[in-house]
Design an enzyme around this catalytic site. Sequence first.
Site: not given
Ligand code: 13P
Length: 252
Positions: A167, A97, A173, A212, A10, A95, A12
């Site tokens: 997740e 976010e 993150g 992560s 992803n 997601h 993003k």
């Molecule tokens: P990170 O791997 O940066 O923690 O992000 C995970 C994520 O949100 C994947 O969709």
Amino acid sequence: MSRRPCIAANWKMNKTADEADDFLDPFLPSQSADGPEVIICPTFLALGRVAERCAGTSVRVAAQNMHFDDSGAYTGEVSAPMLLDIGVDGVILGHSERRQYFGETDEDLARKVRRAVEAGLEPILCCGETDAQRESGDMEAVLSHQVLTDLAEVHTEDLDKVVIAYEPIWAIGTGRTASDGQAQEAIEFIRSLLRTRDDAKADLVRILYGGSVKPGNAEALLGMPDIDGALVGGAALDPDDFGAIVAAAGNG
Ligand code: 13P
């Protein structure tokens, strides 16, 4: 019962189309069809380029969102037929976010997941609890609501066309990966939710862990019995790191 591992990147809101090329130049030649399913999820603007580059390879391409209608007065939105038109294979839906910053609801998601499945796009449906929800003992209630609502409009015979990504928001993150045991426990619980829809289908649905994931922790996470892959954010921006995570799935 065997589920093919799936490792998804992803990206993003990262990488222009040219930067996507810089990633794919070393990455694509390193991939073979007999490994895990590998999916790259760029921004809408890089999707066409990445889909063209990945056509004819084993690497698949997914969007990071889509609308549930096929067309209409929805400024700024993109639909399933538009994604299919440029050779996209799947779509991340729900997601955290998007839920947190863009107000995406489980009711929207129920329509989006149904539309993706009907259209022939592979949805990667995300779910997960916040730190506070975990601390207050609400993790199972949160996951139940998200998973059962978001899948409510998918016909039972199609359930295994959906990939689920667990997740935990506190692990995204932050560098605070869920332990293998925490991730396994939550994903096993999600599989038990699927059993309330259909026991046999529940064994076929792939459930990924995200939050992560790095080359250094991937193998242990992917070795857990119910964890069928990873949805990777930060570490998926680098072709070597992402390649190492894909390789860990091959060893899992
Ligand atoms: P990170 O791997 O940066 O923690 O992000 C995970 C994520 O949100 C994947 O969709």
